[in-house]
Write a protein that holds these residues in place. Sequence first.
Motif, mmCIF file in Angstrom:
data_model
loop_
_atom_site.group_PDB
_atom_site.id
_atom_site.type_symbol
_atom_site.label_atom_id
_atom_site.label_comp_id
_atom_site.label_asym_id
_atom_site.label_seq_id
_atom_site.Cartn_x
_atom_site.Cartn_y
_atom_site.Cartn_z
ATOM 1 N N PHE A 40 -2.074 4.369 -8.385
ATOM 2 C CA PHE A 40 -1.816 4.768 -7.005
ATOM 3 C C PHE A 40 -2.639 6.023 -6.751
ATOM 4 O O PHE A 40 -3.058 6.716 -7.679
ATOM 5 C CB PHE A 40 -0.319 4.997 -6.727
ATOM 6 N N THR A 85 0.805 -1.223 0.000
ATOM 7 C CA THR A 85 0.000 0.000 0.000
ATOM 8 C C THR A 85 0.837 1.273 0.000
ATOM 9 O O THR A 85 0.338 2.328 -0.390
ATOM 10 C CB THR A 85 -0.940 0.037 1.224
ATOM 11 N N SER A 86 2.096 1.206 0.446
ATOM 12 C CA SER A 86 2.927 2.413 0.457
ATOM 13 C C SER A 86 4.356 2.086 0.043
ATOM 14 O O SER A 86 4.889 1.031 0.377
ATOM 15 C CB SER A 86 2.915 3.077 1.836
ATOM 16 N N PHE A 96 3.822 1.518 -12.938
ATOM 17 C CA PHE A 96 2.668 1.455 -12.030
ATOM 18 C C PHE A 96 1.395 1.314 -12.854
ATOM 19 O O PHE A 96 1.288 1.850 -13.952
ATOM 20 C CB PHE A 96 2.564 2.733 -11.200
ATOM 21 N N ILE A 134 -1.257 0.224 -4.268
ATOM 22 C CA ILE A 134 -0.531 1.337 -3.658
ATOM 23 C C ILE A 134 -1.456 2.533 -3.459
ATOM 24 O O ILE A 134 -2.122 2.992 -4.394
ATOM 25 C CB ILE A 134 0.683 1.734 -4.526
ATOM 26 N N ASP A 135 -1.471 3.011 -2.226
ATOM 27 C CA ASP A 135 -2.194 4.241 -1.916
ATOM 28 C C ASP A 135 -1.268 5.443 -2.076
ATOM 29 O O ASP A 135 -1.612 6.418 -2.733
ATOM 30 C CB ASP A 135 -2.746 4.189 -0.482
#
Length: 245
Positions: free
Chosen positions: A222, A181-182, A219, A202-203
């Motif tokens: 996100f 997530t990060s 990616f 991913i946040d």
Amino acid sequence: TIGDSVTTIGYKAFSECGSLTSVTIGNSVTTIGEQAFYNTSLTSVTIPDSVTTIGERAFYDCDSLTSVTIPNSVTTIGERAFSWCKSLTSVTIPDSVTTIGDYAFFECSSLTSGTIPNSVTTIGEYAFADCTSLTSVTIPDSVTTIGDSAFGGCTSLTSVTIPDSVTTIGDYAFEDCKGLTSVTIGKGVSEIGKEAFMVCNIDTIVCCPEIPPKINDSFDRFENLIIPTGCEEAYANSDWGQYLK
């Protein structure tokens, strides 16, 4: 029991000895050769501090192996040395090791944590790929290269920090880390490989380089991107712009 007069355990020495459950390695052994204990039933192994090299596939497919002690004398963990050791829950890599070979811990699906010492400069391709129980990993400031698919498929990883020493994150390095997530990307990163963080959740990405790293469809999504103050235009005009709203 391997006596103190022995210096080398040779190629395939005990390979596929399926009933072998324990071994005592003598204090004069310096090299554990390729496939030396491949596909045995070892449950634990203590490697003496005379050993400098763990060869390719040395303990490959030892799926009963739950623990291993690697001494401070070892400098290289060979390719696929512990691949498919599905019962291995933890491993301590000493600060004498400089190279973790390709596929070194591939498919060690019970491995829960990984601390990589400050001596390591290269994490090989697929080194920890498909370690599905790996919840945390510490990458030290000595590492400059994270190989292709090094942590791909580590579905239990939740966050990762890439240190400032790393210049290149390989293709697919964290692909399919569905729990991720990060991510923090260190100041030294100049290129992020193809699909390096695809199929993640991913946040937030904290991207520290002032010069936007080159990305290669790295990616798929996100939510938040945090970048250095004053670098907004540089990121907007780079490949990162496609992700900015």
